[in-house]
Scaffold this motif. Sequence first.
Motif, PDB file in Angstrom:
ATOM      1  N   TYR A  26       0.820  -1.215   0.000  1.00 16.23           N
ATOM      2  CA  TYR A  26       0.000   0.000   0.000  1.00 16.23           C
ATOM      3  C   TYR A  26       0.856   1.268   0.000  1.00 16.23           C
ATOM      4  CZ  TYR A  26      -3.921  -3.093   0.798  1.00 16.23           C
ATOM      5  OH  TYR A  26      -4.846  -4.093   0.662  1.00 16.23           O
ATOM      6  N   LEU A  27       1.971   1.203  -0.731  1.00 17.02           N
ATOM      7  CA  LEU A  27       2.781   2.412  -0.903  1.00 17.02           C
ATOM      8  C   LEU A  27       2.094   3.312  -1.928  1.00 17.02           C
ATOM      9  CD1 LEU A  27       6.349   0.862  -1.263  1.00 17.02           C
ATOM     10  CD2 LEU A  27       5.459   2.125   0.701  1.00 17.02           C
ATOM     11  N   PRO A  28       2.048   4.613  -1.695  1.00 14.88           N
ATOM     12  CA  PRO A  28       1.539   5.506  -2.732  1.00 14.88           C
ATOM     13  C   PRO A  28       2.445   5.402  -3.964  1.00 14.88           C
ATOM     14  CG  PRO A  28       2.077   6.741  -0.728  1.00 14.88           C
ATOM     15  CD  PRO A  28       2.481   5.328  -0.507  1.00 14.88           C
ATOM     16  N   ARG A  29       1.885   5.508  -5.140  1.00 16.32           N
ATOM     17  CA  ARG A  29       2.665   5.366  -6.370  1.00 16.32           C
ATOM     18  C   ARG A  29       3.794   6.394  -6.444  1.00 16.32           C
ATOM     19  NH1 ARG A  29       1.546   1.838 -10.024  1.00 16.32           N
ATOM     20  NH2 ARG A  29      -0.624   1.610  -9.464  1.00 16.32           N
ATOM     21  N   ILE A  85       1.792   3.735  10.644  1.00 20.68           N
ATOM     22  CA  ILE A  85       2.769   4.079   9.608  1.00 20.68           C
ATOM     23  C   ILE A  85       1.995   4.580   8.394  1.00 20.68           C
ATOM     24  CG2 ILE A  85       4.655   3.264   8.165  1.00 20.68           C
ATOM     25  CD1 ILE A  85       5.319   3.270  11.148  1.00 20.68           C
ATOM     26  N   ILE A  86       2.129   5.873   8.133  1.00 22.23           N
ATOM     27  CA  ILE A  86       1.313   6.539   7.110  1.00 22.23           C
ATOM     28  C   ILE A  86       2.205   7.382   6.202  1.00 22.23           C
ATOM     29  CG2 ILE A  86      -0.568   8.190   6.724  1.00 22.23           C
ATOM     30  CD1 ILE A  86      -1.466   7.499   9.662  1.00 22.23           C
ATOM     31  N   LEU A  87       1.975   7.246   4.892  1.00 29.35           N
ATOM     32  CA  LEU A  87       2.588   8.140   3.910  1.00 29.35           C
ATOM     33  C   LEU A  87       1.471   8.921   3.246  1.00 29.35           C
ATOM     34  CD1 LEU A  87       5.333   6.023   2.090  1.00 29.35           C
ATOM     35  CD2 LEU A  87       5.663   8.102   3.405  1.00 29.35           C
ATOM     36  N   VAL A  88       1.727  10.181   2.968  1.00 24.43           N
ATOM     37  CA  VAL A  88       0.726  11.046   2.324  1.00 24.43           C
ATOM     38  C   VAL A  88       1.194  11.323   0.901  1.00 24.43           C
ATOM     39  CG1 VAL A  88      -0.438  13.285   2.426  1.00 24.43           C
ATOM     40  CG2 VAL A  88       0.094  12.057   4.540  1.00 24.43           C
ATOM     41  N   ASP A  89       0.276  11.140  -0.068  1.00 27.20           N
ATOM     42  CA  ASP A  89       0.658  11.368  -1.462  1.00 27.20           C
ATOM     43  C   ASP A  89       0.484  12.833  -1.852  1.00 27.20           C
ATOM     44  OD1 ASP A  89      -2.068  11.777  -2.088  1.00 27.20           O
ATOM     45  OD2 ASP A  89      -2.304   9.813  -3.012  1.00 27.20           O
ATOM     46  N   ASN A  91      -1.738  14.265  -3.458  1.00 23.91           N
ATOM     47  CA  ASN A  91      -3.123  14.738  -3.344  1.00 23.91           C
ATOM     48  C   ASN A  91      -3.605  14.767  -1.901  1.00 23.91           C
ATOM     49  OD1 ASN A  91      -3.512  15.069  -6.166  1.00 23.91           O
ATOM     50  ND2 ASN A  91      -3.692  12.847  -6.345  1.00 23.91           N
ATOM     51  N   TRP A  92      -2.694  14.624  -0.965  1.00 23.07           N
ATOM     52  CA  TRP A  92      -2.962  14.639   0.469  1.00 23.07           C
ATOM     53  C   TRP A  92      -3.781  13.445   0.941  1.00 23.07           C
ATOM     54  CZ3 TRP A  92       0.185  17.569   3.079  1.00 23.07           C
ATOM     55  CH2 TRP A  92       0.739  18.669   2.433  1.00 23.07           C
ATOM     56  N   LYS A  93      -3.765  12.363   0.169  1.00 25.07           N
ATOM     57  CA  LYS A  93      -4.415  11.125   0.598  1.00 25.07           C
ATOM     58  C   LYS A  93      -3.456  10.382   1.517  1.00 25.07           C
ATOM     59  CE  LYS A  93      -6.325   6.761  -0.835  1.00 25.07           C
ATOM     60  NZ  LYS A  93      -6.532   5.790  -1.889  1.00 25.07           N
TER      61      LYS A  93
END
Length: 101
Positions: A26-29, A85-89, A91-93
Amino acid sequence: DANECSKQYAPHQTHGEKAKTLLIAYLPRCANEEDVERVFGGHDNVRSVSIMRNSHGFSKCYGFVQFSSHVTAWVALEACAEGRIILVDENWKAWHLKASW
């Protein structure tokens, strides 16, 4: 015998040594290796990051993180399971990363 089977198959151990590498999903692209390293605590915790990419160089949204120790990997695994553990893309998702051995 079920007990014997569970002794033989320990996915978090390799050749008597406890594993230090997690599969991260589930890594942002748009995420790169530095983003993933940073979210897991930087150079002190992470030895290497490898994001799987297609033939055009685009992220397949998963990769592998090798940690400095089995304990550090275990802590990261639990943090992912708890949604910490959160990454933000771009688009702020918010992407809640998942991990497994």
